[in-house]
Design a protein around this motif. Sequence first.
Motif, mmCIF file in Angstrom:
data_model
loop_
_atom_site.group_PDB
_atom_site.id
_atom_site.type_symbol
_atom_site.label_atom_id
_atom_site.label_comp_id
_atom_site.label_asym_id
_atom_site.label_seq_id
_atom_site.Cartn_x
_atom_site.Cartn_y
_atom_site.Cartn_z
ATOM 1 N N ALA A 123 80.092 49.117 -0.819
ATOM 2 C CA ALA A 123 80.744 50.380 -1.535
ATOM 3 C C ALA A 123 80.294 49.799 -3.121
ATOM 4 O O ALA A 123 79.875 50.603 -3.876
ATOM 5 C CB ALA A 123 82.050 50.169 -1.676
ATOM 6 N N ILE A 124 80.231 48.516 -3.359
ATOM 7 C CA ILE A 124 79.559 48.099 -4.658
ATOM 8 C C ILE A 124 78.209 48.312 -4.924
ATOM 9 O O ILE A 124 77.891 48.799 -6.064
ATOM 10 C CB ILE A 124 79.821 46.353 -4.693
ATOM 11 N N LEU A 125 77.554 48.370 -3.704
ATOM 12 C CA LEU A 125 76.342 48.747 -3.828
ATOM 13 C C LEU A 125 75.784 50.122 -4.212
ATOM 14 O O LEU A 125 75.055 50.285 -5.143
ATOM 15 C CB LEU A 125 75.284 47.999 -2.509
ATOM 16 N N LEU A 126 76.383 50.827 -3.557
ATOM 17 C CA LEU A 126 76.545 52.429 -4.035
ATOM 18 C C LEU A 126 76.903 52.545 -5.379
ATOM 19 O O LEU A 126 76.275 53.504 -5.994
ATOM 20 C CB LEU A 126 77.292 53.292 -2.855
ATOM 21 N N THR A 127 77.913 52.131 -5.886
ATOM 22 C CA THR A 127 78.584 52.251 -7.078
ATOM 23 C C THR A 127 77.327 51.950 -8.242
ATOM 24 O O THR A 127 76.948 52.531 -9.062
ATOM 25 C CB THR A 127 79.799 51.439 -7.527
ATOM 26 N N ILE A 128 76.871 50.478 -7.875
ATOM 27 C CA ILE A 128 75.673 50.274 -8.744
ATOM 28 C C ILE A 128 74.580 51.105 -8.935
ATOM 29 O O ILE A 128 73.841 51.675 -9.983
ATOM 30 C CB ILE A 128 75.355 48.953 -8.661
ATOM 31 N N ALA A 129 73.988 51.531 -7.626
ATOM 32 C CA ALA A 129 72.946 52.582 -7.546
ATOM 33 C C ALA A 129 73.356 53.868 -8.184
ATOM 34 O O ALA A 129 72.398 54.440 -8.860
ATOM 35 C CB ALA A 129 72.715 52.740 -5.833
ATOM 36 N N THR A 130 74.420 54.167 -8.085
ATOM 37 C CA THR A 130 74.743 55.350 -8.747
ATOM 38 C C THR A 130 74.831 55.456 -10.254
ATOM 39 O O THR A 130 74.245 56.263 -11.006
ATOM 40 C CB THR A 130 76.139 55.910 -8.288
ATOM 41 N N LEU A 131 75.488 54.445 -10.747
ATOM 42 C CA LEU A 131 75.408 54.096 -12.135
ATOM 43 C C LEU A 131 74.006 53.780 -12.977
ATOM 44 O O LEU A 131 73.721 54.329 -14.077
ATOM 45 C CB LEU A 131 76.369 53.034 -12.385
ATOM 46 N N ARG A 132 73.219 53.396 -12.121
ATOM 47 C CA ARG A 132 71.960 53.043 -12.559
ATOM 48 C C ARG A 132 70.855 54.133 -12.171
ATOM 49 O O ARG A 132 69.859 54.140 -12.472
ATOM 50 C CB ARG A 132 71.515 51.848 -12.128
ATOM 51 N N ARG A 133 71.338 55.089 -11.431
ATOM 52 C CA ARG A 133 70.512 56.461 -11.052
ATOM 53 C C ARG A 133 69.300 55.878 -10.268
ATOM 54 O O ARG A 133 68.367 56.252 -10.551
ATOM 55 C CB ARG A 133 70.159 57.142 -12.239
ATOM 56 N N ILE A 134 69.586 54.930 -9.419
ATOM 57 C CA ILE A 134 68.370 54.459 -8.876
ATOM 58 C C ILE A 134 67.759 55.431 -7.975
ATOM 59 O O ILE A 134 66.467 55.675 -7.823
ATOM 60 C CB ILE A 134 68.831 53.141 -7.839
ATOM 61 N N VAL A 135 68.463 56.226 -7.238
ATOM 62 C CA VAL A 135 67.973 57.297 -6.369
ATOM 63 C C VAL A 135 67.141 58.177 -7.334
ATOM 64 O O VAL A 135 66.017 58.571 -6.849
ATOM 65 C CB VAL A 135 69.120 58.067 -5.368
ATOM 66 N N LYS A 136 67.643 58.574 -8.194
ATOM 67 C CA LYS A 136 66.707 59.764 -9.074
ATOM 68 C C LYS A 136 65.717 59.012 -9.513
ATOM 69 O O LYS A 136 64.451 59.636 -9.556
ATOM 70 C CB LYS A 136 67.581 59.969 -10.232
#
Length: 135
Positions: A106-119
């Motif tokens: 959950a923390i990992l996905l939150t950080i990935a979302t905030l930093r727009r890693i997938v985009k």
Amino acid sequence: MEEIGVLLMRPLSNYIQQELSKRFTLFKYWEIPAESLKLHADSIRAVVGNGVLGANSPLIDALPRLEIVSSHSSGLDKIDLVKCEERGIRVTSTPDAVTDDVADMAILLTIATLRRIVKLITSSGMGFGSKRISI
């Protein structure tokens, strides 16, 4: 000595199955025909399931010497708890087996979302799937 049967509802890891087979006679639900299950019903004293397949009322009724149902997952949704209580069958599970891992994810996905890693990965041309990316 009396044969003690354990009905596995789903495959477990090879190691766990090997260790169980040293002590018990294993019946693999996904392999055993219904007629054969009926022939061995008196020897089956344990059912090991998970969040997908557990022990429903018809299965519990078909196993007259059933003593314990174990869920190899955190959920008990697939076990008829009322029927188990009526028959005095113990029920076990592993409720906190993955709690820390889920929190980490959950923390990992939150950080990935905030930093727009997938985009970033998709727009940079590095891609997912068959294309490999190096980090």
